[in-house]
Scaffold this motif. Sequence first.
Motif, PDB file in Angstrom:
ATOM      1  N   GLY A  40      -1.594   3.458 -52.269  1.00  0.00           N
ATOM      2  CA  GLY A  40      -1.181   4.078 -51.341  1.00  0.00           C
ATOM      3  C   GLY A  40      -0.770   5.317 -51.419  1.00  0.00           C
ATOM      4  N   GLY A  41      -0.178   5.864 -50.257  1.00  0.00           N
ATOM      5  CA  GLY A  41       0.263   7.977 -50.070  1.00  0.00           C
ATOM      6  C   GLY A  41      -0.916   7.949 -50.308  1.00  0.00           C
ATOM      7  N   SER A  42      -1.472   9.556 -50.279  1.00  0.00           N
ATOM      8  CA  SER A  42      -1.628  10.125 -49.882  1.00  0.00           C
ATOM      9  C   SER A  42      -3.259  10.669 -50.434  1.00  0.00           C
ATOM     10  CB  SER A  42      -1.703  11.357 -49.515  1.00  0.00           C
ATOM     11  OG  SER A  42      -0.804  12.311 -49.813  1.00  0.00           O
ATOM     12  N   THR A  43      -3.196  10.382 -52.085  1.00  0.00           N
ATOM     13  CA  THR A  43      -3.394  10.717 -53.347  1.00  0.00           C
ATOM     14  C   THR A  43      -5.258  10.243 -53.315  1.00  0.00           C
ATOM     15  OG1 THR A  43      -1.717  11.489 -54.462  1.00  0.00           O
ATOM     16  CG2 THR A  43      -4.044  11.244 -55.665  1.00  0.00           C
ATOM     17  N   ASP A  67       1.415  -1.560 -52.253  1.00  0.00           N
ATOM     18  CA  ASP A  67       2.681  -2.137 -51.803  1.00  0.00           C
ATOM     19  C   ASP A  67       2.441  -1.494 -50.561  1.00  0.00           C
ATOM     20  OD1 ASP A  67       1.900   0.653 -52.830  1.00  0.00           O
ATOM     21  OD2 ASP A  67       3.881   0.955 -52.250  1.00  0.00           O
ATOM     22  N   ARG A  69       4.643  -0.416 -46.778  1.00  0.00           N
ATOM     23  CA  ARG A  69       5.951  -0.070 -45.611  1.00  0.00           C
ATOM     24  C   ARG A  69       5.858  -0.829 -44.796  1.00  0.00           C
ATOM     25  NH1 ARG A  69       3.724   6.585 -46.067  1.00  0.00           N
ATOM     26  NH2 ARG A  69       3.196   6.578 -48.308  1.00  0.00           N
ATOM     27  N   ASN A  79      -0.034   1.436 -45.560  1.00  0.00           N
ATOM     28  CA  ASN A  79      -0.842   1.749 -46.720  1.00  0.00           C
ATOM     29  C   ASN A  79      -2.503   1.129 -46.071  1.00  0.00           C
ATOM     30  OD1 ASN A  79       0.520   3.231 -48.353  1.00  0.00           O
ATOM     31  ND2 ASN A  79       1.179   1.845 -49.267  1.00  0.00           N
ATOM     32  N   LEU A 131       0.939   7.973 -58.349  1.00  0.00           N
ATOM     33  CA  LEU A 131       2.288   8.538 -59.265  1.00  0.00           C
ATOM     34  C   LEU A 131       3.716   9.488 -58.420  1.00  0.00           C
ATOM     35  CD1 LEU A 131       3.812   8.218 -62.060  1.00  0.00           C
ATOM     36  CD2 LEU A 131       2.925  10.893 -62.632  1.00  0.00           C
ATOM     37  N   HIS A 136       7.966   6.685 -59.966  1.00  0.00           N
ATOM     38  CA  HIS A 136       7.220   5.480 -58.848  1.00  0.00           C
ATOM     39  C   HIS A 136       5.726   5.300 -59.114  1.00  0.00           C
ATOM     40  CE1 HIS A 136       7.735   7.795 -54.901  1.00  0.00           C
ATOM     41  NE2 HIS A 136       6.933   6.580 -55.169  1.00  0.00           N
ATOM     42  N   ALA A 138       3.265   1.856 -57.214  1.00  0.00           N
ATOM     43  CA  ALA A 138       3.711   1.316 -56.331  1.00  0.00           C
ATOM     44  C   ALA A 138       4.866   1.812 -55.097  1.00  0.00           C
ATOM     45  CB  ALA A 138       2.789   0.152 -56.811  1.00  0.00           C
ATOM     46  N   LYS A 160      11.434   6.529 -51.282  1.00  0.00           N
ATOM     47  CA  LYS A 160      10.782   7.097 -50.279  1.00  0.00           C
ATOM     48  C   LYS A 160      10.476   6.336 -49.256  1.00  0.00           C
ATOM     49  CE  LYS A 160       6.125   8.273 -50.373  1.00  0.00           C
ATOM     50  NZ  LYS A 160       4.557   8.702 -50.894  1.00  0.00           N
ATOM     51  N   ARG A 165      10.435  -2.252 -48.298  1.00  0.00           N
ATOM     52  CA  ARG A 165       8.805  -1.970 -48.342  1.00  0.00           C
ATOM     53  C   ARG A 165       8.635  -3.367 -49.100  1.00  0.00           C
ATOM     54  NH1 ARG A 165       6.209   2.582 -50.710  1.00  0.00           N
ATOM     55  NH2 ARG A 165       7.479   4.633 -49.189  1.00  0.00           N
ATOM     56  N   LYS A 188       3.683  16.141 -59.227  1.00  0.00           N
ATOM     57  CA  LYS A 188       3.591  15.701 -60.170  1.00  0.00           C
ATOM     58  C   LYS A 188       4.169  15.791 -61.642  1.00  0.00           C
ATOM     59  CE  LYS A 188       2.909  13.444 -56.514  1.00  0.00           C
ATOM     60  NZ  LYS A 188       1.892  12.484 -56.020  1.00  0.00           N
TER      61      LYS A 188
HETATM   62  C1  6PG Z   1       3.565   5.236 -50.630  1.00  0.00           C
HETATM   63  C2  6PG Z   1       3.511   4.802 -52.434  1.00  0.00           C
HETATM   64  C3  6PG Z   1       3.419   5.387 -53.266  1.00  0.00           C
HETATM   65  C4  6PG Z   1       2.739   6.755 -53.606  1.00  0.00           C
HETATM   66  C5  6PG Z   1       3.113   8.081 -54.299  1.00  0.00           C
HETATM   67  C6  6PG Z   1       2.210   8.647 -54.023  1.00  0.00           C
HETATM   68  O1  6PG Z   1       3.820   4.481 -49.996  1.00  0.00           O
HETATM   69  O2  6PG Z   1       3.329   6.264 -51.133  1.00  0.00           O
HETATM   70  O3  6PG Z   1       3.001   3.642 -52.621  1.00  0.00           O
HETATM   71  O4  6PG Z   1       3.772   4.624 -54.548  1.00  0.00           O
HETATM   72  O5  6PG Z   1       1.742   5.995 -54.732  1.00  0.00           O
HETATM   73  O6  6PG Z   1       4.462   8.132 -53.817  1.00  0.00           O
HETATM   74  O7  6PG Z   1       2.187   9.522 -53.452  1.00  0.00           O
HETATM   75  P1  6PG Z   1       0.903  10.482 -52.910  1.00  0.00           P
HETATM   76  O8  6PG Z   1      -0.089   9.978 -53.010  1.00  0.00           O
HETATM   77  O9  6PG Z   1       1.239  10.945 -51.559  1.00  0.00           O
HETATM   78  O10 6PG Z   1       1.649  11.868 -53.650  1.00  0.00           O
END
Ligand code: 6PG
Length: 222
Positions: A40-43, A67, A69, A79, A131, A136, A138, A160, A165, A188
Amino acid sequence: MDWITLNTPEDVAKRCCIEIQQCAEKALAKTGKFKIVLAGGSTPSLAYKLLAESNTDFSGWEFYIGDERCLPVDHDERNSKLATSILLKAAGIPSSQLYPIPTELGPEAAADQYEAVIKSALPFDCVLLGLGEDGHTASLFPGHTHPADRLSIPVYNSPKPPSERVSLSFEAIHQSETILFIVTGSGKKEAVNTWKTTGTVPAAKITSKGNIKVLIDSAAAE
Ligand code: 6PG
């Protein structure tokens, strides 16, 4: 665990794409399937975009979510929405190949439903993980405890947002041939240092049946 430092986020995304395709080739040759868990997340966005633009035959691929939300089904912050728009839709992959976590049902019911999905999917061929700035990964957060006998777990009071979640457990993530962390940006750096020096962050507790590679850019690695 291999720490692979690359110059820029684009280099990380390119390497991530190559690593995924190599895992896929191996798995497809062996079983005709490739079971990947998306981060998930933006990376991961750029890596998903590059994957969608590659001339890959995705027909044997199965996409799981590491994971999710607890948000309404089509919420932009889900995600699975990111993975669908940047990867599946862009590459013309049928939604039937994606196994989303039904978090619109709430954390308990969604985790219970996904438990059965993961049980029948294991072992994974590749798990992608991000990460967080607190270490954290996931939705496994510092200071949180989880039942040891679960593959998919409800998460409350996430630091977060949103606070509720569903996450794969350490045990579920462990059952993967390859685990790829993708970490970019100076934000990070502290989490990476704590990971390397104390091993106390959740990311440091991730283990794998096979190998773990941490793809990191120079800004996060300094
Ligand atoms: C989420 C992800 C979370 C994410 C990290 C990094 O729901 O955001 O599960 O674990 O991978 O927080 O987030 P970024 O890639 O946005 O920095």
